[in-house]
Design a protein around this motif. Structure first.
Motif, PDB file in Angstrom:
ATOM      1  N   TYR A  17       5.291  -4.404 -11.263  1.00  0.00           N
ATOM      2  CA  TYR A  17       5.806  -4.048  -9.942  1.00  0.00           C
ATOM      3  C   TYR A  17       5.259  -5.009  -8.894  1.00  0.00           C
ATOM      4  N   LYS A  18       6.105  -5.395  -7.951  1.00  0.00           N
ATOM      5  CA  LYS A  18       5.675  -6.250  -6.849  1.00  0.00           C
ATOM      6  C   LYS A  18       4.603  -5.542  -6.020  1.00  0.00           C
ATOM      7  N   CYS A  19       4.695  -4.231  -5.947  1.00  0.00           N
ATOM      8  CA  CYS A  19       3.741  -3.466  -5.146  1.00  0.00           C
ATOM      9  C   CYS A  19       2.314  -3.556  -5.703  1.00  0.00           C
ATOM     10  N   TYR A  20       2.177  -3.857  -6.961  1.00  0.00           N
ATOM     11  CA  TYR A  20       0.864  -3.897  -7.613  1.00  0.00           C
ATOM     12  C   TYR A  20      -0.069  -4.882  -6.911  1.00  0.00           C
ATOM     13  N   ARG A  21       0.346  -6.134  -6.807  1.00  0.00           N
ATOM     14  CA  ARG A  21      -0.516  -7.166  -6.217  1.00  0.00           C
ATOM     15  C   ARG A  21      -0.742  -6.934  -4.730  1.00  0.00           C
ATOM     16  N   GLN A  22       0.282  -6.437  -4.054  1.00  0.00           N
ATOM     17  CA  GLN A  22       0.125  -6.173  -2.627  1.00  0.00           C
ATOM     18  C   GLN A  22      -0.822  -5.004  -2.384  1.00  0.00           C
ATOM     19  N   THR A  23      -0.762  -3.996  -3.234  1.00  0.00           N
ATOM     20  CA  THR A  23      -1.680  -2.861  -3.117  1.00  0.00           C
ATOM     21  C   THR A  23      -3.110  -3.295  -3.432  1.00  0.00           C
ATOM     22  N   LEU A  24      -3.270  -4.141  -4.443  1.00  0.00           N
ATOM     23  CA  LEU A  24      -4.600  -4.668  -4.762  1.00  0.00           C
ATOM     24  C   LEU A  24      -5.193  -5.401  -3.569  1.00  0.00           C
ATOM     25  N   LEU A  25      -4.414  -6.282  -2.966  1.00  0.00           N
ATOM     26  CA  LEU A  25      -4.910  -7.063  -1.844  1.00  0.00           C
ATOM     27  C   LEU A  25      -5.194  -6.178  -0.635  1.00  0.00           C
ATOM     28  N   ALA A  26      -4.294  -5.271  -0.322  1.00  0.00           N
ATOM     29  CA  ALA A  26      -4.498  -4.383   0.825  1.00  0.00           C
ATOM     30  C   ALA A  26      -5.761  -3.544   0.652  1.00  0.00           C
ATOM     31  N   THR A  27      -5.971  -3.042  -0.551  1.00  0.00           N
ATOM     32  CA  THR A  27      -7.161  -2.229  -0.805  1.00  0.00           C
ATOM     33  C   THR A  27      -8.426  -3.073  -0.725  1.00  0.00           C
ATOM     34  N   SER A  28      -8.394  -4.261  -1.274  1.00  0.00           N
ATOM     35  CA  SER A  28      -9.558  -5.148  -1.218  1.00  0.00           C
ATOM     36  C   SER A  28      -9.905  -5.494   0.217  1.00  0.00           C
ATOM     37  N   LEU A  29      -8.897  -5.788   1.014  1.00  0.00           N
ATOM     38  CA  LEU A  29      -9.134  -6.091   2.425  1.00  0.00           C
ATOM     39  C   LEU A  29      -9.697  -4.877   3.164  1.00  0.00           C
ATOM     40  N   ALA A  30      -9.188  -3.689   2.842  1.00  0.00           N
ATOM     41  CA  ALA A  30      -9.680  -2.467   3.475  1.00  0.00           C
ATOM     42  C   ALA A  30     -11.127  -2.179   3.087  1.00  0.00           C
ATOM     43  N   VAL A  31     -11.508  -2.521   1.863  1.00  0.00           N
ATOM     44  CA  VAL A  31     -12.901  -2.336   1.434  1.00  0.00           C
ATOM     45  C   VAL A  31     -13.800  -3.314   2.193  1.00  0.00           C
TER      46      VAL A  31
END
Length: 109
Positions: A17-31
């Motif tokens: 899913y395209k959402c996979y990498r975007q969710t990973l990055l968004a979560t990493s940035l939020a952390v």
């Protein structure tokens, strides 16, 4: 990041899913920058969009897809990560917050 990838897999969100990498990055940035959760449409989504060469609207839509998948595949785990019983599926911003706070603490144990 492997722990977050494992967590997304347990929620049913996989790399096809395209959402996979975007969710990973968004979560990493939020952390890394917890205050970005206060301004997701002004800071967090645009940062992810720049990295993926898309718009912040597309990022939000793709993260909503990740929410829908997680809600359908493993709502119990999602509630456990939130720390309380979710009565309805979270918004995209809430999902990132759950992963960045409760999710990363849970997988870090």
């Amino acid at each position: 990041m492997n722990k977050l990838e494992d967590l997304l897999h347990m929620l049913g969100v996989t790399p096809n899913y395209k959402c996979y990498r975007q969710t990973l990055l968004a979560t990493s940035l939020a952390v890394q920058q917890p205050d970005s959760l206060l301004l997701v449409t002004k800071r967090l989504y645009p940062a992810v969009a720049r990295e993926h060469r898309t718009t912040w609207h597309a990022v939000e839509r793709n993260i909503r897809l990740a929410v829908n998948i997680a809600w359908r595949c493993n709502p119990g785990l999602l509630s456990a990560l939130a720390g309380y019983q979710l009565e309805e599926k979270p918004t995209a911003a809430q999902f990132i917050a759950i992963l960045a706070t409760g999710g990363m603490q849970t997988v870090g144990r």
